[in-house]
Design a protein around this motif. Sequence first.
Motif, PDB file in Angstrom:
ATOM      1  N   ARG A 192     -15.640   2.554  -1.467  1.00  0.00           N
ATOM      2  CA  ARG A 192     -14.843   3.785  -1.529  1.00  0.00           C
ATOM      3  C   ARG A 192     -15.188   4.608  -2.758  1.00  0.00           C
ATOM      4  NH1 ARG A 192     -12.883   3.114  -6.567  1.00  0.00           N
ATOM      5  NH2 ARG A 192     -11.466   1.402  -6.866  1.00  0.00           N
TER       6      ARG A 192
ATOM      7  N   ALA B 226     -12.892   7.196  -5.155  1.00  0.00           N
ATOM      8  CA  ALA B 226     -11.453   7.457  -5.300  1.00  0.00           C
ATOM      9  C   ALA B 226     -11.165   8.461  -6.420  1.00  0.00           C
ATOM     10  CB  ALA B 226     -10.732   6.132  -5.559  1.00  0.00           C
TER      11      ALA B 226
ATOM     12  N   GLU C  93      -6.593  10.062  -5.281  1.00  0.00           N
ATOM     13  CA  GLU C  93      -5.671   9.399  -6.208  1.00  0.00           C
ATOM     14  C   GLU C  93      -4.852  10.460  -6.944  1.00  0.00           C
ATOM     15  OE1 GLU C  93      -7.631   6.068  -8.262  1.00  0.00           O
ATOM     16  OE2 GLU C  93      -7.344   5.095  -6.321  1.00  0.00           O
TER      17      GLU C  93
ATOM     18  N   TYR D  65      -2.007   4.234 -12.303  1.00  0.00           N
ATOM     19  CA  TYR D  65      -3.371   4.080 -11.790  1.00  0.00           C
ATOM     20  C   TYR D  65      -3.623   2.610 -11.436  1.00  0.00           C
ATOM     21  CZ  TYR D  65      -8.257   2.838 -12.199  1.00  0.00           C
ATOM     22  OH  TYR D  65      -9.479   2.266 -11.980  1.00  0.00           O
TER      23      TYR D  65
ATOM     24  N   ARG E 244     -17.539   1.944  -9.418  1.00  0.00           N
ATOM     25  CA  ARG E 244     -16.963   2.989 -10.270  1.00  0.00           C
ATOM     26  C   ARG E 244     -17.677   2.954 -11.612  1.00  0.00           C
ATOM     27  NH1 ARG E 244     -11.153  -0.072 -10.491  1.00  0.00           N
ATOM     28  NH2 ARG E 244     -11.798  -1.864 -11.731  1.00  0.00           N
TER      29      ARG E 244
END
Length: 293
Positions: free
Chosen positions: A5, A7, A41, A208, A226
């Motif tokens: 993903r 995000a 997000e 978060y 990430r």
Amino acid sequence: MQVLRFAPSPNGWLHLGHAYSALFAFEMAKRLDGRFLLRIEDIDVGRCRPEYEQAIYDDLRWLGLEWEEPVRRQSEHFAGYERHLKQLREMGLVYPCFATRKEIQDAIAQSGIAPRNWPADPDGAPLYPGIYKNIPRETLNRLMWEGRTYAWRLDMEKAKAEAERINGGPITFTEEGASALGHKGVLPIEPELFGDVVIARKDVPTSYHLSVTADDALQGVTLVTRGQDLFPATYIHRILQLLLGFPEPRYHHHGLIRDDTGRRLSKSAKDMGLRALRTAGRTPADIRRLIGL
Ligand code: GLU
């Protein structure tokens, strides 16, 4: 099947750093014959804006990305995050903290330790000095009654001990990329570096850390990709995964795109914004070349 993903948080325009991160996950999903998800997000409702969210869709589509619909928007799932928070509360692992930034600064100033020597967490914030931890019940009731605002902090020592008990031993995670220091493989976690982190707020029942772990689990993400700036956050995420009964994904933290002076790109680096580059006539192929993908 592998699930990856991207995000982003819609609190600014996407820049080259986001383009790198998005393309990294997208290309990796393709290579692994896996699924690619886009997740918005947007729990910080004060800073997130619809035009930034729309720009995320437009810019990523322009770059050639495709993702599964419907896109999960975190702001639509506060009730779910609140249930996880409740679980942590029932486990006795979080406590309300009424401290303002000023109170924290004052407590540090009064500690006898020079503020510059006070330990900071990996994000650079001073470690929480513990005021409001273990306050008497009457004081807690009074502060609540007065309607004072508060944050829920994770009692990191207790949380780590409980997570280790659940895990049946020391907690690790699998890093397929590397930390900024080059660490990779099966690595130990060091959540104490963060101290008692904020896990939710009075008005926003998540953070978060809580929503990213909950959603990665809910969406079946198997490989979290990430930037390296979030490498240490994984220590907290592993604790939450164990406490809340979530599965353990693998991790691949990638390097960060820097500007000509070697600084990390930020949302304010307008010249590196995807929109600006696109308006200036750059093509998606130019963007890939610029970020080396
Ligand atoms: N939403 C986070 C950000 O914009 C990234 C979340 C993640 O990849 O874990 O920085």
